[in-house]
Enzyme design. Structure first.
Site, PDB file in Angstrom:
ATOM      1  N   GLY A   1       0.835  -1.188   0.000  1.00  0.00           N
ATOM      2  CA  GLY A   1       0.000   0.000   0.000  1.00  0.00           C
ATOM      3  C   GLY A   1       0.872   1.240   0.000  1.00  0.00           C
ATOM      4  O   GLY A   1       2.033   1.199   0.436  1.00  0.00           O
TER       5      GLY A   1
ATOM      6  N   GLN B   1       2.981   9.859   1.285  1.00  0.00           N
ATOM      7  CA  GLN B   1       4.299   9.215   1.200  1.00  0.00           C
ATOM      8  C   GLN B   1       5.067   9.619  -0.056  1.00  0.00           C
ATOM      9  O   GLN B   1       6.256   9.351  -0.163  1.00  0.00           O
ATOM     10  CB  GLN B   1       4.151   7.694   1.266  1.00  0.00           C
ATOM     11  CG  GLN B   1       3.687   7.217   2.637  1.00  0.00           C
ATOM     12  CD  GLN B   1       3.484   5.719   2.652  1.00  0.00           C
ATOM     13  OE1 GLN B   1       2.476   5.225   2.155  1.00  0.00           O
ATOM     14  NE2 GLN B   1       4.442   4.985   3.195  1.00  0.00           N
TER      15      GLN B   1
ATOM     16  N   CYS C   1       6.214  -0.452   6.966  1.00  0.00           N
ATOM     17  CA  CYS C   1       5.771   0.752   6.256  1.00  0.00           C
ATOM     18  C   CYS C   1       6.907   1.215   5.356  1.00  0.00           C
ATOM     19  O   CYS C   1       8.063   1.238   5.782  1.00  0.00           O
ATOM     20  CB  CYS C   1       5.422   1.836   7.270  1.00  0.00           C
ATOM     21  SG  CYS C   1       4.899   3.383   6.511  1.00  0.00           S
ATOM     22  N   LEU C   2       6.584   1.582   4.114  1.00  0.00           N
ATOM     23  CA  LEU C   2       7.633   1.998   3.173  1.00  0.00           C
ATOM     24  C   LEU C   2       8.348   3.276   3.632  1.00  0.00           C
ATOM     25  O   LEU C   2       9.452   3.548   3.183  1.00  0.00           O
ATOM     26  CB  LEU C   2       7.044   2.199   1.771  1.00  0.00           C
ATOM     27  CG  LEU C   2       6.553   0.921   1.075  1.00  0.00           C
ATOM     28  CD1 LEU C   2       5.891   1.256  -0.253  1.00  0.00           C
ATOM     29  CD2 LEU C   2       7.698  -0.070   0.859  1.00  0.00           C
TER      30      LEU C   2
ATOM     31  N   HIS D   1      -4.145   0.968   7.710  1.00  0.00           N
ATOM     32  CA  HIS D   1      -2.805   1.569   7.728  1.00  0.00           C
ATOM     33  C   HIS D   1      -2.743   2.753   6.751  1.00  0.00           C
ATOM     34  O   HIS D   1      -2.245   3.832   7.098  1.00  0.00           O
ATOM     35  CB  HIS D   1      -1.771   0.485   7.368  1.00  0.00           C
ATOM     36  CG  HIS D   1      -0.349   0.947   7.324  1.00  0.00           C
ATOM     37  ND1 HIS D   1       0.614   0.498   8.208  1.00  0.00           N
ATOM     38  CD2 HIS D   1       0.292   1.812   6.498  1.00  0.00           C
ATOM     39  CE1 HIS D   1       1.779   1.080   7.923  1.00  0.00           C
ATOM     40  NE2 HIS D   1       1.605   1.883   6.881  1.00  0.00           N
ATOM     41  N   GLU D   2      -3.260   2.554   5.535  1.00  0.00           N
ATOM     42  CA  GLU D   2      -3.181   3.616   4.517  1.00  0.00           C
ATOM     43  C   GLU D   2      -4.087   4.794   4.858  1.00  0.00           C
ATOM     44  O   GLU D   2      -3.706   5.951   4.669  1.00  0.00           O
ATOM     45  CB  GLU D   2      -3.537   3.062   3.121  1.00  0.00           C
ATOM     46  CG  GLU D   2      -2.590   1.977   2.610  1.00  0.00           C
ATOM     47  CD  GLU D   2      -1.120   2.312   2.778  1.00  0.00           C
ATOM     48  OE1 GLU D   2      -0.733   3.484   2.616  1.00  0.00           O
ATOM     49  OE2 GLU D   2      -0.340   1.384   3.084  1.00  0.00           O
TER      50      GLU D   2
ATOM     51  N   HIS E   1      -2.449   7.015   7.207  1.00  0.00           N
ATOM     52  CA  HIS E   1      -1.514   7.930   6.525  1.00  0.00           C
ATOM     53  C   HIS E   1      -2.254   9.156   5.991  1.00  0.00           C
ATOM     54  O   HIS E   1      -1.755  10.281   6.090  1.00  0.00           O
ATOM     55  CB  HIS E   1      -0.865   7.241   5.312  1.00  0.00           C
ATOM     56  CG  HIS E   1       0.377   6.476   5.606  1.00  0.00           C
ATOM     57  ND1 HIS E   1       1.508   7.061   6.119  1.00  0.00           N
ATOM     58  CD2 HIS E   1       0.680   5.166   5.405  1.00  0.00           C
ATOM     59  CE1 HIS E   1       2.462   6.131   6.242  1.00  0.00           C
ATOM     60  NE2 HIS E   1       1.982   4.976   5.819  1.00  0.00           N
TER      61      HIS E   1
END
Ligand code: ZN
Length: 198
Positions: free
Chosen positions: A45, A50, A107-108, A149-150, A153
């Site tokens: 995701g 991000q 997480c990226l 999670h997304e 963000h």
């Protein structure tokens, strides 16, 4: 086009995304670039914050994750989640189910950091697709976790905010290091911009 992924310490990751009023070619192009960037990074995701845009847009693709069960209903019909990936959500709103479960997340924007996070087991999502059509998703398990999670963000919330304080304490030196590196990078960027302007 691949975009660079912002790391922890960049203030944009803390910005609440603005609602997208008009889904135009710019939004569609950003979604395509985000999907390419997510795939290249082997992520499941990616949220607009991000890649430096604080708007309500996220992309997901859980089709490579085979060991974490999930179920999905799209517009009230049972679907195989893999068949609708990559999934783009514009202006998502999430209702959380009551039951929670713990699971591992990464997480990226936090390379090499993972943690156990409690999330609702099932969620109900209302969003729009890239055609501006309303979509409704009911999902459980891994996709429910990934969407939570997304969407966090999109509201400036990071997964470390949801870790137990013990877990956060044990990660604190790693987090401080990452934050410092990012801030050093930001200063360089500002410096480079100033030089080209002059
Ligand atoms: Zn993340």
């Amino acid at each position: 086009m691949r975009l660079s992924i912002l790391q922890y310490g960049d203030p944009i990751l803390r910005a609440k995304g603005a609602r997208i009023e008009q889904i135009d070619d710019r939004v569609r192009e950003l979604a395509a670039n985000m999907t390419e960037t997510m795939h290249a990074a082997n992520g499941v995701g990616l949220a607009a914050q991000q890649v430096g845009e604080s708007i309500q847009l996220t992309v997901l693709d859980i089709s490579q994750v085979e060991d974490r069960p999930t179920t999905m209903r799209l517009n009230r019909e049972e679907v195989d989640p893999v068949s609708v990936m990559p999934l783009v959500l514009v202006n998502p709103e999430v209702d959380l189910g009551r039951e929670a479960e713990s699971g591992t997340e990464g997480c990226l924007s936090f390379p090499e950091i993972t943690g156990e996070i409690d999330r609702a087991k099932s969620i109900h999502v209302r969003a729009q697709n890239l055609e501006g059509e309303p979509i409704e998703i009911e999902t459980t398990g891994f996709l429910a976790r990934a969407i939570q999670h997304e969407v966090d963000h999109l509201n400036g919330i990071l997964f470390i905010d949801r870790m137990s304080s013990a877990a956060k304490t044990s990660l604190s030196s790693k987090l401080k290091r990452l934050q410092k590196e990012t801030q050093r990078g930001l200063k360089h960027r500002q410096h480079a911009v100033a030089e080209t302007t002059l």
